[in-house]
Design a protein around this motif. Structure first.
Motif, mmCIF file in Angstrom:
data_model
loop_
_atom_site.group_PDB
_atom_site.id
_atom_site.type_symbol
_atom_site.label_atom_id
_atom_site.label_comp_id
_atom_site.label_asym_id
_atom_site.label_seq_id
_atom_site.Cartn_x
_atom_site.Cartn_y
_atom_site.Cartn_z
ATOM 1 N N CYS A 1 0.832 -1.204 0.000
ATOM 2 C CA CYS A 1 0.000 0.000 0.000
ATOM 3 C C CYS A 1 0.870 1.259 0.000
ATOM 4 O O CYS A 1 1.665 1.469 0.922
ATOM 5 C CB CYS A 1 -0.907 -0.002 1.225
ATOM 6 S SG CYS A 1 -1.858 1.511 1.359
ATOM 7 N N PHE B 1 -0.007 4.202 0.649
ATOM 8 C CA PHE B 1 -0.443 5.226 1.600
ATOM 9 C C PHE B 1 -0.063 4.884 3.042
ATOM 10 O O PHE B 1 -0.256 5.686 3.944
ATOM 11 C CB PHE B 1 -1.963 5.431 1.514
ATOM 12 C CG PHE B 1 -2.440 5.936 0.173
ATOM 13 C CD1 PHE B 1 -1.580 6.627 -0.684
ATOM 14 C CD2 PHE B 1 -3.747 5.745 -0.237
ATOM 15 C CE1 PHE B 1 -2.010 7.098 -1.916
ATOM 16 C CE2 PHE B 1 -4.193 6.216 -1.462
ATOM 17 C CZ PHE B 1 -3.325 6.880 -2.302
ATOM 18 N N CYS B 2 0.446 3.676 3.278
ATOM 19 C CA CYS B 2 0.783 3.296 4.647
ATOM 20 C C CYS B 2 2.050 4.002 5.135
ATOM 21 O O CYS B 2 2.937 4.344 4.338
ATOM 22 C CB CYS B 2 0.982 1.783 4.726
ATOM 23 S SG CYS B 2 -0.546 0.876 5.022
ATOM 24 N N HIS C 1 -3.402 1.266 7.938
ATOM 25 C CA HIS C 1 -4.100 0.718 6.780
ATOM 26 C C HIS C 1 -5.587 0.519 7.101
ATOM 27 O O HIS C 1 -6.084 -0.604 7.147
ATOM 28 C CB HIS C 1 -3.439 -0.607 6.373
ATOM 29 C CG HIS C 1 -3.838 -1.081 5.015
ATOM 30 N ND1 HIS C 1 -3.504 -0.422 3.853
ATOM 31 C CD2 HIS C 1 -4.559 -2.173 4.626
ATOM 32 C CE1 HIS C 1 -3.978 -1.094 2.812
ATOM 33 N NE2 HIS C 1 -4.622 -2.153 3.251
ATOM 34 N N HIS D 1 -6.934 1.741 1.356
ATOM 35 C CA HIS D 1 -6.485 2.629 2.439
ATOM 36 C C HIS D 1 -7.303 3.933 2.404
ATOM 37 O O HIS D 1 -7.397 4.593 1.373
ATOM 38 C CB HIS D 1 -4.990 2.924 2.229
ATOM 39 C CG HIS D 1 -4.361 3.622 3.377
ATOM 40 N ND1 HIS D 1 -3.225 3.144 4.017
ATOM 41 C CD2 HIS D 1 -4.679 4.760 4.029
ATOM 42 C CE1 HIS D 1 -2.882 3.972 4.980
ATOM 43 N NE2 HIS D 1 -3.753 4.959 5.006
#
Ligand SMILES: [Zn+2]
Ligand SMILES: [Zn+2]
Length: 369
Positions: free
Chosen positions: A49, A51-52, A149, A200
Protein backbone atom coordinates in the motif's frame (compact mmCIF):
# COMPACT_ATOMS: atom_id res chain seq x y z
CA UNK A 1 -44.34 22.22 -0.73
CA UNK A 2 -44.66 18.55 -1.67
CA UNK A 3 -47.86 16.71 -0.85
CA UNK A 4 -47.68 13.32 0.81
CA UNK A 5 -48.92 10.52 -1.40
CA UNK A 6 -51.38 8.00 -0.12
CA UNK A 7 -50.00 5.21 -2.27
CA UNK A 8 -46.27 4.92 -1.70
CA UNK A 9 -45.79 1.57 -3.42
CA UNK A 10 -46.13 2.61 -7.07
CA UNK A 11 -43.84 4.72 -9.22
CA UNK A 12 -43.88 8.47 -9.26
CA UNK A 13 -41.62 11.11 -10.71
CA UNK A 14 -39.99 13.75 -8.55
CA UNK A 15 -38.31 16.93 -9.71
CA UNK A 16 -34.80 17.82 -8.61
CA UNK A 17 -34.96 21.58 -8.85
CA UNK A 18 -31.20 22.11 -8.76
CA UNK A 19 -30.42 19.72 -11.59
CA UNK A 20 -33.76 20.45 -13.30
CA UNK A 21 -34.06 16.72 -13.71
CA UNK A 22 -36.83 14.25 -12.94
CA UNK A 23 -36.12 11.12 -10.92
CA UNK A 24 -38.33 8.01 -10.96
CA UNK A 25 -39.15 6.71 -7.48
CA UNK A 26 -39.98 3.04 -7.89
CA UNK A 27 -40.25 1.56 -4.37
CA UNK A 28 -41.92 -1.60 -5.70
CA UNK A 29 -38.61 -2.50 -7.33
CA UNK A 30 -36.98 -2.94 -3.92
CA UNK A 31 -38.84 -6.26 -3.71
CA UNK A 32 -36.56 -7.60 -6.42
CA UNK A 33 -33.94 -9.77 -4.71
CA UNK A 34 -31.11 -8.61 -6.97
CA UNK A 35 -31.70 -4.90 -6.73
CA UNK A 36 -28.98 -4.29 -4.21
CA UNK A 37 -25.53 -5.32 -5.21
CA UNK A 38 -23.13 -5.24 -2.31
CA UNK A 39 -19.64 -6.62 -2.56
CA UNK A 40 -16.82 -6.59 -0.07
CA UNK A 41 -14.05 -4.05 -0.76
CA UNK A 42 -11.00 -5.32 -2.54
CA UNK A 43 -8.43 -6.24 0.02
CA UNK A 44 -4.91 -5.10 -0.51
CA UNK A 45 -2.02 -6.12 1.61
CA UNK A 46 -0.60 -3.17 3.49
CA UNK A 47 2.83 -4.32 2.38
CA UNK A 48 1.90 -3.11 -1.09
CA UNK A 49 0.00 0.00 0.00
CA UNK A 50 1.53 3.32 -1.07
CA UNK A 51 -0.44 5.23 1.60
CA UNK A 52 0.78 3.30 4.65
CA UNK A 53 3.27 4.81 7.06
CA UNK A 54 6.82 3.94 6.03
CA UNK A 55 5.94 4.07 2.33
CA UNK A 56 6.02 7.87 2.06
CA UNK A 57 8.59 7.73 -0.71
CA UNK A 58 6.16 5.72 -2.87
CA UNK A 59 4.14 8.89 -3.43
CA UNK A 60 5.24 12.35 -4.63
CA UNK A 61 6.43 14.54 -1.71
CA UNK A 62 3.65 15.79 0.59
CA UNK A 63 2.30 19.31 0.07
CA UNK A 64 0.78 19.34 3.57
CA UNK A 65 0.97 17.16 6.68
CA UNK A 66 -1.12 17.20 9.83
CA UNK A 67 -0.23 15.56 13.12
CA UNK A 68 -2.43 15.13 16.15
CA UNK A 69 -0.74 14.80 19.45
CA UNK A 70 -0.65 13.08 21.81
CA UNK A 71 -2.72 10.46 19.95
CA UNK A 72 -0.06 10.25 17.25
CA UNK A 73 2.92 10.82 19.48
CA UNK A 74 4.93 8.14 17.79
CA UNK A 75 3.90 9.07 14.30
CA UNK A 76 5.21 11.86 12.11
CA UNK A 77 1.81 12.46 10.54
CA UNK A 78 -1.86 11.71 10.93
CA UNK A 79 -3.11 13.16 7.63
CA UNK A 80 -0.93 13.66 4.58
CA UNK A 81 -1.77 15.49 1.33
CA UNK A 82 0.19 14.43 -1.76
CA UNK A 83 -0.11 15.21 -5.48
CA UNK A 84 -1.78 12.30 -7.28
CA UNK A 85 0.86 10.14 -8.93
CA UNK A 86 -1.52 9.49 -11.83
CA UNK A 87 -3.28 12.87 -12.15
CA UNK A 88 -6.44 13.43 -14.16
CA UNK A 89 -5.45 17.09 -14.52
CA UNK A 90 -2.07 18.52 -15.55
CA UNK A 91 -0.24 20.60 -13.00
CA UNK A 92 1.37 22.76 -15.66
CA UNK A 93 0.19 24.21 -18.92
CA UNK A 94 1.45 22.19 -21.82
CA UNK A 95 1.69 23.23 -25.44
CA UNK A 96 -1.58 22.90 -27.30
CA UNK A 97 -2.24 19.92 -29.48
CA UNK A 98 -3.97 22.10 -32.03
CA UNK A 99 -3.73 25.83 -31.22
CA UNK A 100 -5.90 26.87 -34.15
CA UNK A 101 -8.83 24.82 -32.96
CA UNK A 102 -8.80 26.23 -29.46
CA UNK A 103 -8.54 30.02 -29.25
CA UNK A 104 -9.71 30.11 -25.60
CA UNK A 105 -7.00 27.92 -24.29
CA UNK A 106 -4.33 30.59 -24.44
CA UNK A 107 -5.86 31.98 -21.24
CA UNK A 108 -7.61 30.48 -18.27
CA UNK A 109 -11.20 29.75 -19.24
CA UNK A 110 -13.75 31.45 -17.06
CA UNK A 111 -17.32 30.51 -16.28
CA UNK A 112 -18.39 33.41 -18.49
CA UNK A 113 -16.30 32.03 -21.33
CA UNK A 114 -17.89 28.66 -20.88
CA UNK A 115 -21.41 30.04 -20.78
CA UNK A 116 -20.67 32.47 -23.61
CA UNK A 117 -19.28 29.55 -25.55
CA UNK A 118 -22.54 27.64 -25.47
CA UNK A 119 -24.63 30.76 -25.99
CA UNK A 120 -22.62 31.93 -28.95
CA UNK A 121 -23.27 29.04 -31.30
CA UNK A 122 -24.39 30.70 -34.49
CA UNK A 123 -26.27 28.45 -36.89
CA UNK A 124 -25.02 30.57 -39.79
CA UNK A 125 -21.43 30.17 -38.75
CA UNK A 126 -19.98 27.53 -41.02
CA UNK A 127 -16.82 27.22 -38.92
CA UNK A 128 -18.19 24.94 -36.18
CA UNK A 129 -15.34 22.70 -35.17
CA UNK A 130 -16.47 19.23 -34.22
CA UNK A 131 -13.04 18.32 -32.93
CA UNK A 132 -12.24 21.04 -30.42
CA UNK A 133 -9.55 20.49 -27.86
CA UNK A 134 -8.75 22.51 -24.82
CA UNK A 135 -5.83 22.65 -22.49
CA UNK A 136 -6.72 21.78 -18.89
CA UNK A 137 -4.58 22.73 -15.95
CA UNK A 138 -5.05 22.60 -12.22
CA UNK A 139 -4.30 20.06 -9.56
CA UNK A 140 -5.16 16.54 -8.45
CA UNK A 141 -4.31 15.66 -4.87
CA UNK A 142 -4.82 12.73 -2.54
CA UNK A 143 -5.63 13.27 1.12
CA UNK A 144 -4.34 10.21 2.97
CA UNK A 145 -6.46 10.09 6.11
CA UNK A 146 -4.42 7.79 8.33
CA UNK A 147 -0.93 6.35 8.56
CA UNK A 148 -2.59 3.02 9.38
CA UNK A 149 -4.10 0.72 6.78
CA UNK A 150 -7.73 1.55 7.66
CA UNK A 151 -10.60 1.11 5.22
CA UNK A 152 -13.05 3.81 6.21
CA UNK A 153 -13.11 7.26 7.74
CA UNK A 154 -15.48 5.75 10.33
CA UNK A 155 -12.47 3.90 11.80
CA UNK A 156 -10.74 7.20 12.62
CA UNK A 157 -11.19 8.84 15.99
CA UNK A 158 -12.89 12.24 16.22
CA UNK A 159 -9.64 14.17 16.36
CA UNK A 160 -8.23 12.48 13.28
CA UNK A 161 -11.52 13.00 11.41
CA UNK A 162 -11.41 16.68 12.25
CA UNK A 163 -7.85 16.87 10.87
CA UNK A 164 -9.12 15.38 7.59
CA UNK A 165 -11.75 18.11 7.38
CA UNK A 166 -9.10 20.70 8.22
CA UNK A 167 -7.08 19.40 5.27
CA UNK A 168 -10.16 19.71 3.02
CA UNK A 169 -10.62 23.32 4.12
CA UNK A 170 -6.93 24.21 3.70
CA UNK A 171 -6.63 22.66 0.25
CA UNK A 172 -9.84 24.36 -0.96
CA UNK A 173 -8.42 27.65 0.31
CA UNK A 174 -5.18 26.94 -1.51
CA UNK A 175 -6.74 26.15 -4.89
CA UNK A 176 -9.73 28.50 -4.88
CA UNK A 177 -8.61 31.46 -2.76
CA UNK A 178 -4.84 31.58 -3.29
CA UNK A 179 -4.39 30.04 -6.73
CA UNK A 180 -7.81 31.37 -7.83
CA UNK A 181 -8.66 28.40 -10.01
CA UNK A 182 -12.16 28.35 -11.46
CA UNK A 183 -13.31 25.15 -9.78
CA UNK A 184 -12.30 22.73 -7.06
CA UNK A 185 -14.04 19.66 -5.69
CA UNK A 186 -13.21 17.32 -2.79
CA UNK A 187 -14.50 13.78 -3.14
CA UNK A 188 -14.16 10.38 -1.63
CA UNK A 189 -14.55 7.01 -3.34
CA UNK A 190 -14.78 4.07 -0.96
CA UNK A 191 -14.98 0.58 -2.45
CA UNK A 192 -14.62 -0.70 -5.97
CA UNK A 193 -18.20 0.21 -6.97
CA UNK A 194 -17.57 3.81 -5.93
CA UNK A 195 -14.48 4.09 -8.11
CA UNK A 196 -11.77 3.43 -5.54
CA UNK A 197 -8.64 1.59 -6.60
CA UNK A 198 -6.98 1.53 -3.18
CA UNK A 199 -8.51 0.38 0.10
CA UNK A 200 -6.48 2.63 2.44
CA UNK A 201 -8.82 5.42 3.57
CA UNK A 202 -8.26 8.55 1.47
CA UNK A 203 -10.04 11.40 -0.30
CA UNK A 204 -9.13 13.30 -3.42
CA UNK A 205 -9.29 16.84 -4.70
CA UNK A 206 -9.39 18.04 -8.30
CA UNK A 207 -8.97 21.70 -9.21
CA UNK A 208 -9.45 22.94 -12.78
CA UNK A 209 -9.12 26.20 -14.65
CA UNK A 210 -12.49 25.64 -16.31
CA UNK A 211 -15.89 25.27 -14.75
CA UNK A 212 -17.53 21.92 -15.61
CA UNK A 213 -20.81 22.42 -17.46
CA UNK A 214 -22.94 20.69 -14.78
CA UNK A 215 -21.50 22.92 -12.06
CA UNK A 216 -22.08 26.02 -14.19
CA UNK A 217 -25.70 24.92 -14.70
CA UNK A 218 -26.24 24.18 -10.99
CA UNK A 219 -24.77 27.60 -10.10
CA UNK A 220 -27.12 29.24 -12.62
CA UNK A 221 -30.08 27.38 -11.14
CA UNK A 222 -29.21 28.68 -7.65
CA UNK A 223 -28.97 32.19 -9.11
CA UNK A 224 -32.33 31.75 -10.88
CA UNK A 225 -33.96 30.58 -7.64
CA UNK A 226 -32.74 33.71 -5.83
CA UNK A 227 -34.11 35.89 -8.63
CA UNK A 228 -37.51 34.18 -8.62
CA UNK A 229 -37.99 33.65 -4.89
CA UNK A 230 -35.74 36.28 -3.28
CA UNK A 231 -34.35 33.43 -1.20
CA UNK A 232 -31.55 30.90 -1.43
CA UNK A 233 -32.55 27.50 -2.81
CA UNK A 234 -30.83 25.49 -0.08
CA UNK A 235 -31.80 27.82 2.78
CA UNK A 236 -35.40 27.28 1.65
CA UNK A 237 -34.87 23.55 1.29
CA UNK A 238 -33.41 23.33 4.80
CA UNK A 239 -36.41 25.20 6.22
CA UNK A 240 -38.90 23.00 4.35
CA UNK A 241 -37.15 19.78 5.33
CA UNK A 242 -37.08 20.84 8.98
CA UNK A 243 -40.77 21.61 8.80
CA UNK A 244 -41.70 18.31 7.11
CA UNK A 245 -39.26 16.21 9.21
CA UNK A 246 -39.85 13.01 7.20
CA UNK A 247 -36.53 13.07 5.35
CA UNK A 248 -34.29 14.36 8.17
CA UNK A 249 -31.54 11.98 9.26
CA UNK A 250 -29.83 14.24 11.81
CA UNK A 251 -29.83 17.83 12.94
CA UNK A 252 -27.03 19.60 14.80
CA UNK A 253 -26.71 23.23 15.91
CA UNK A 254 -25.41 24.43 12.54
CA UNK A 255 -26.16 21.62 10.07
CA UNK A 256 -28.89 19.33 8.83
CA UNK A 257 -28.53 15.98 7.10
CA UNK A 258 -31.47 14.69 5.09
CA UNK A 259 -32.36 12.38 2.20
CA UNK A 260 -33.28 14.75 -0.63
CA UNK A 261 -36.84 14.65 -1.97
CA UNK A 262 -35.69 13.72 -5.51
CA UNK A 263 -32.69 11.54 -4.53
CA UNK A 264 -31.14 9.90 -7.57
CA UNK A 265 -29.71 7.06 -5.48
CA UNK A 266 -31.12 5.08 -2.53
CA UNK A 267 -30.10 6.49 0.86
CA UNK A 268 -28.48 9.57 -0.60
CA UNK A 269 -27.78 12.14 2.13
CA UNK A 270 -27.30 15.89 1.71
CA UNK A 271 -25.57 17.83 4.47
CA UNK A 272 -26.20 21.58 4.57
CA UNK A 273 -25.22 24.42 6.87
CA UNK A 274 -28.55 25.83 8.09
CA UNK A 275 -27.18 29.37 7.83
CA UNK A 276 -26.42 30.62 4.35
CA UNK A 277 -22.78 30.00 3.48
CA UNK A 278 -21.44 29.92 -0.12
CA UNK A 279 -17.99 28.54 0.62
CA UNK A 280 -17.08 25.42 2.58
CA UNK A 281 -13.65 26.87 3.21
CA UNK A 282 -15.18 29.75 5.22
CA UNK A 283 -16.09 27.34 8.03
CA UNK A 284 -14.69 28.25 11.44
CA UNK A 285 -12.89 25.68 13.60
CA UNK A 286 -15.88 24.92 15.82
CA UNK A 287 -18.25 24.44 12.85
CA UNK A 288 -15.67 22.29 11.09
CA UNK A 289 -15.37 20.03 14.11
CA UNK A 290 -19.15 19.77 14.42
CA UNK A 291 -19.39 18.89 10.71
CA UNK A 292 -16.64 16.28 10.92
CA UNK A 293 -18.43 14.58 13.84
CA UNK A 294 -21.75 14.66 11.99
CA UNK A 295 -20.22 13.20 8.81
CA UNK A 296 -18.48 10.50 10.83
CA UNK A 297 -21.83 9.50 12.36
CA UNK A 298 -23.56 9.55 8.97
CA UNK A 299 -20.94 7.25 7.44
CA UNK A 300 -21.45 4.92 10.39
CA UNK A 301 -25.22 5.01 9.77
CA UNK A 302 -24.67 4.08 6.12
CA UNK A 303 -22.27 1.31 7.11
CA UNK A 304 -24.76 0.00 9.67
CA UNK A 305 -27.57 -0.11 7.08
CA UNK A 306 -25.42 -1.42 4.23
CA UNK A 307 -22.40 -3.32 5.57
CA UNK A 308 -19.52 -3.40 3.08
CA UNK A 309 -21.30 -1.13 0.60
CA UNK A 310 -19.16 1.22 -1.45
CA UNK A 311 -19.94 4.92 -0.98
CA UNK A 312 -19.10 8.34 -2.37
CA UNK A 313 -18.79 11.68 -0.64
CA UNK A 314 -18.59 15.02 -2.48
CA UNK A 315 -18.09 18.58 -1.20
CA UNK A 316 -19.72 21.12 -3.51
CA UNK A 317 -18.36 24.58 -2.67
CA UNK A 318 -18.79 27.80 -4.64
CA UNK A 319 -16.60 27.97 -7.73
CA UNK A 320 -14.83 31.23 -8.54
CA UNK A 321 -15.95 33.85 -11.08
CA UNK A 322 -19.68 33.33 -10.70
CA UNK A 323 -21.91 36.23 -11.70
CA UNK A 324 -23.71 36.07 -8.31
CA UNK A 325 -21.33 34.26 -5.96
CA UNK A 326 -23.60 34.85 -2.98
CA UNK A 327 -26.43 32.77 -4.46
CA UNK A 328 -24.36 29.57 -4.01
CA UNK A 329 -24.92 27.48 -0.86
CA UNK A 330 -22.29 24.79 -0.22
CA UNK A 331 -23.33 21.23 0.48
CA UNK A 332 -22.03 17.70 0.93
CA UNK A 333 -23.52 14.68 -0.82
CA UNK A 334 -22.96 11.24 0.69
CA UNK A 335 -24.42 8.09 -0.82
CA UNK A 336 -23.88 4.34 -0.73
CA UNK A 337 -23.47 2.63 -4.10
CA UNK A 338 -26.07 -0.04 -3.68
CA UNK A 339 -27.65 0.12 -7.13
CA UNK A 340 -25.97 0.11 -10.50
CA UNK A 341 -26.39 2.89 -13.03
CA UNK A 342 -27.84 0.83 -15.87
CA UNK A 343 -28.96 1.18 -19.49
CA UNK A 344 -32.02 3.34 -18.86
CA UNK A 345 -30.04 5.84 -16.79
CA UNK A 346 -27.20 5.99 -19.32
CA UNK A 347 -29.68 6.40 -22.17
CA UNK A 348 -32.01 8.94 -20.62
CA UNK A 349 -30.06 10.69 -17.82
CA UNK A 350 -33.19 9.89 -15.80
CA UNK A 351 -32.54 7.84 -12.65
CA UNK A 352 -34.69 5.12 -11.11
CA UNK A 353 -34.49 5.03 -7.32
CA UNK A 354 -36.03 1.92 -5.70
CA UNK A 355 -36.02 3.39 -2.18
CA UNK A 356 -38.19 6.36 -1.23
CA UNK A 357 -36.06 8.97 0.59
CA UNK A 358 -38.61 9.00 3.44
CA UNK A 359 -38.01 5.27 4.02
CA UNK A 360 -34.25 5.70 3.64
CA UNK A 361 -34.16 8.51 6.21
CA UNK A 362 -36.19 6.45 8.69
CA UNK A 363 -33.81 3.50 8.34
CA UNK A 364 -30.73 5.74 8.70
CA UNK A 365 -32.19 7.38 11.80
CA UNK A 366 -32.85 3.96 13.35
CA UNK A 367 -29.36 2.63 12.61
CA UNK A 368 -27.45 1.61 15.71
CA UNK A 369 -24.19 3.51 15.76
ZN1 LIG B 1 -2.29 1.34 3.58
ZN1 LIG C 1 -28.47 29.50 1.48
Amino acid sequence: MAQQREDSTSSEMRHDWLADRWVIMAPQRSARPNDYVIGPPRELSNQNCPFCVGHEDWTPPAVACYASSPACKNQLWSVRVVPNKFPAVNAHRRSLVDPLSCPLSANAVTAEDLLADTDAIDIHDSAINLFQRRDLTGGHEVIVESPQHLHSISQLDQEATCLVFTAYRDRLRHWLDERELAYCVVFKNVGLDAGASLVHTHSQLIATDILPADVARASERMELFVKKESACLFCRMAEDELEQQVRIVERTVDFIAFCPFASRFPSMITILPTNHQPRFQSLGDAELEQLSRLTHRLVRRIEACYPDAAYNFIIHTSPNRLRCPDSFHWRIELFPRITKVAGFEWGSDCYINPLAPESAAAALRRARI
